[in-house]
Structure formats: structure tokens, C-alpha cells
Write a protein that holds these residues in place. Structure first.
Motif, PDB file in Angstrom:
ATOM      1  N   VAL A   6      37.584  23.772  51.318  1.00 51.58           N
ATOM      2  CA  VAL A   6      37.923  24.252  52.666  1.00 51.58           C
ATOM      3  C   VAL A   6      39.156  25.149  52.609  1.00 51.58           C
ATOM      4  O   VAL A   6      39.165  26.247  53.172  1.00 51.58           O
ATOM      5  CB  VAL A   6      38.151  23.067  53.633  1.00 51.58           C
ATOM      6  N   LEU A   7      40.194  24.696  51.932  1.00 50.88           N
ATOM      7  CA  LEU A   7      41.414  25.502  51.837  1.00 50.88           C
ATOM      8  C   LEU A   7      41.153  26.806  51.085  1.00 50.88           C
ATOM      9  O   LEU A   7      41.695  27.855  51.442  1.00 50.88           O
ATOM     10  CB  LEU A   7      42.530  24.697  51.172  1.00 50.88           C
ATOM     11  N   GLY A   8      40.304  26.760  50.065  1.00 49.31           N
ATOM     12  CA  GLY A   8      39.942  27.971  49.330  1.00 49.31           C
ATOM     13  C   GLY A   8      39.191  28.959  50.207  1.00 49.31           C
ATOM     14  O   GLY A   8      39.445  30.167  50.161  1.00 49.31           O
ATOM     15  N   ALA A   9      38.268  28.459  51.028  1.00 51.61           N
ATOM     16  CA  ALA A   9      37.512  29.328  51.934  1.00 51.61           C
ATOM     17  C   ALA A   9      38.438  29.965  52.969  1.00 51.61           C
ATOM     18  O   ALA A   9      38.291  31.144  53.303  1.00 51.61           O
ATOM     19  CB  ALA A   9      36.410  28.535  52.625  1.00 51.61           C
ATOM     20  N   LEU A  10      39.389  29.203  53.462  1.00 47.45           N
ATOM     21  CA  LEU A  10      40.358  29.763  54.409  1.00 47.45           C
ATOM     22  C   LEU A  10      41.162  30.885  53.757  1.00 47.45           C
ATOM     23  O   LEU A  10      41.341  31.957  54.341  1.00 47.45           O
ATOM     24  CB  LEU A  10      41.297  28.666  54.918  1.00 47.45           C
ATOM     25  N   GLU A  11      41.617  30.636  52.550  1.00 51.60           N
ATOM     26  CA  GLU A  11      42.422  31.636  51.835  1.00 51.60           C
ATOM     27  C   GLU A  11      41.609  32.899  51.548  1.00 51.60           C
ATOM     28  O   GLU A  11      42.108  34.014  51.717  1.00 51.60           O
ATOM     29  CB  GLU A  11      42.947  31.038  50.532  1.00 51.60           C
ATOM     30  N   GLN A  12      40.359  32.735  51.131  1.00 56.13           N
ATOM     31  CA  GLN A  12      39.506  33.890  50.833  1.00 56.13           C
ATOM     32  C   GLN A  12      39.288  34.762  52.064  1.00 56.13           C
ATOM     33  O   GLN A  12      39.095  35.967  51.951  1.00 56.13           O
ATOM     34  CB  GLN A  12      38.149  33.426  50.303  1.00 56.13           C
ATOM     35  N   ASN A  13      39.313  34.149  53.220  1.00 60.55           N
ATOM     36  CA  ASN A  13      39.098  34.886  54.464  1.00 60.55           C
ATOM     37  C   ASN A  13      40.405  35.222  55.167  1.00 60.55           C
ATOM     38  O   ASN A  13      40.415  35.546  56.347  1.00 60.55           O
ATOM     39  CB  ASN A  13      38.172  34.085  55.381  1.00 60.55           C
ATOM     40  N   GLN A  14      41.491  35.117  54.417  1.00 57.52           N
ATOM     41  CA  GLN A  14      42.828  35.468  54.891  1.00 57.52           C
ATOM     42  C   GLN A  14      43.214  34.714  56.165  1.00 57.52           C
ATOM     43  O   GLN A  14      43.827  35.255  57.074  1.00 57.52           O
ATOM     44  CB  GLN A  14      42.942  36.978  55.092  1.00 57.52           C
ATOM     45  N   LEU A  15      42.826  33.437  56.223  1.00 57.18           N
ATOM     46  CA  LEU A  15      43.201  32.575  57.335  1.00 57.18           C
ATOM     47  C   LEU A  15      44.296  31.631  56.866  1.00 57.18           C
ATOM     48  O   LEU A  15      44.333  31.237  55.705  1.00 57.18           O
ATOM     49  CB  LEU A  15      41.989  31.783  57.828  1.00 57.18           C
ATOM     50  N   LYS A  16      45.179  31.279  57.765  1.00 54.92           N
ATOM     51  CA  LYS A  16      46.300  30.415  57.415  1.00 54.92           C
ATOM     52  C   LYS A  16      46.230  29.120  58.207  1.00 54.92           C
ATOM     53  O   LYS A  16      45.673  29.068  59.297  1.00 54.92           O
ATOM     54  CB  LYS A  16      47.622  31.124  57.692  1.00 54.92           C
ATOM     55  N   VAL A  17      46.829  28.083  57.644  1.00 60.40           N
ATOM     56  CA  VAL A  17      46.871  26.768  58.267  1.00 60.40           C
ATOM     57  C   VAL A  17      48.327  26.439  58.569  1.00 60.40           C
ATOM     58  O   VAL A  17      49.201  26.626  57.724  1.00 60.40           O
ATOM     59  CB  VAL A  17      46.273  25.702  57.319  1.00 60.40           C
ATOM     60  N   ASN A  18      48.583  25.957  59.776  1.00 60.60           N
ATOM     61  CA  ASN A  18      49.925  25.532  60.146  1.00 60.60           C
ATOM     62  C   ASN A  18      50.087  24.066  59.734  1.00 60.60           C
ATOM     63  O   ASN A  18      49.471  23.177  60.321  1.00 60.60           O
ATOM     64  CB  ASN A  18      50.129  25.701  61.648  1.00 60.60           C
ATOM     65  N   LYS A  19      50.906  23.810  58.707  1.00 60.32           N
ATOM     66  CA  LYS A  19      51.068  22.451  58.180  1.00 60.32           C
ATOM     67  C   LYS A  19      51.542  21.466  59.241  1.00 60.32           C
ATOM     68  O   LYS A  19      51.169  20.305  59.218  1.00 60.32           O
ATOM     69  CB  LYS A  19      52.042  22.444  57.001  1.00 60.32           C
ATOM     70  N   LYS A  20      52.351  21.927  60.187  1.00 57.24           N
ATOM     71  CA  LYS A  20      52.866  21.035  61.231  1.00 57.24           C
ATOM     72  C   LYS A  20      51.749  20.537  62.150  1.00 57.24           C
ATOM     73  O   LYS A  20      51.873  19.486  62.761  1.00 57.24           O
ATOM     74  CB  LYS A  20      53.923  21.746  62.065  1.00 57.24           C
ATOM     75  N   LYS A  21      50.674  21.297  62.260  1.00 51.84           N
ATOM     76  CA  LYS A  21      49.580  20.938  63.156  1.00 51.84           C
ATOM     77  C   LYS A  21      48.419  20.262  62.431  1.00 51.84           C
ATOM     78  O   LYS A  21      47.421  19.921  63.056  1.00 51.84           O
ATOM     79  CB  LYS A  21      49.062  22.184  63.870  1.00 51.84           C
ATOM     80  N   CYS A  22      48.544  20.067  61.131  1.00 53.97           N
ATOM     81  CA  CYS A  22      47.455  19.497  60.339  1.00 53.97           C
ATOM     82  C   CYS A  22      47.756  18.057  59.941  1.00 53.97           C
ATOM     83  O   CYS A  22      48.901  17.697  59.706  1.00 53.97           O
ATOM     84  CB  CYS A  22      47.250  20.308  59.062  1.00 53.97           C
ATOM     85  N   SER A  23      46.708  17.271  59.864  1.00 54.97           N
ATOM     86  CA  SER A  23      46.827  15.930  59.298  1.00 54.97           C
ATOM     87  C   SER A  23      45.532  15.644  58.545  1.00 54.97           C
ATOM     88  O   SER A  23      44.444  15.797  59.087  1.00 54.97           O
ATOM     89  CB  SER A  23      47.086  14.884  60.377  1.00 54.97           C
ATOM     90  N   PHE A  24      45.669  15.265  57.296  1.00 56.39           N
ATOM     91  CA  PHE A  24      44.516  15.044  56.435  1.00 56.39           C
ATOM     92  C   PHE A  24      44.418  13.570  56.069  1.00 56.39           C
ATOM     93  O   PHE A  24      45.412  12.868  55.985  1.00 56.39           O
ATOM     94  CB  PHE A  24      44.637  15.879  55.156  1.00 56.39           C
ATOM     95  N   GLY A  25      43.212  13.101  55.852  1.00 60.42           N
ATOM     96  CA  GLY A  25      42.996  11.728  55.419  1.00 60.42           C
ATOM     97  C   GLY A  25      43.205  10.693  56.513  1.00 60.42           C
ATOM     98  O   GLY A  25      43.437   9.527  56.221  1.00 60.42           O
TER      99      GLY A  25
END
Length: 52
Positions: A6-25
Motif C-alpha cells: 500500500v505504501l509503495g503504491a502511494l509513493e509510485q503515484n506521488q501520494l503522501k500520508v500524514n503520519k499524525k492522521k494515520c494509525s496502523f494495526g
């Protein structure tokens, strides 16, 4: 690993993730007055406010 894909697909499409708004697991998530886990339930705090 699914997260890496998922993170690789975001990067390939030049999309960024805001770490403050994310929670995983997370096992559950509170969103718009509902608790989402294996199913969806109304947040008990919201129900309590209705009865006051």
C-alpha cells in the motif's frame, strides 16, 4: 507485506500520508460516532448522551 504494498503504491503515484492522521494495526476504530471492528456499532458514549 500488505502495508508495504500500500505504501509503495502511494509513493509510485506521488501520494503522501500524514503520519499524525494515520494509525496502523488497530483492532477497532472510532469514526463519526461509530466503532468499527469486525462489525459496526454505535459508540456507547453517543447513546448515553441521547438518554440524558
Amino acid at each position: 507485506d500488505h502495508l508495504q504494498k500500500v505504501l509503495g503504491a502511494l509513493e509510485q503515484n506521488q501520494l503522501k500520508v500524514n503520519k499524525k492522521k494515520c494509525s496502523f494495526g488497530q483492532l477497532n476504530l472510532e469514526y463519526l460516532g461509530h466503532i468499527i471492528s469486525a462489525g459496526v456499532a454505535t459508540d456507547p458514549k453517543k447513546l448515553e448522551a441521547m438518554w440524558l
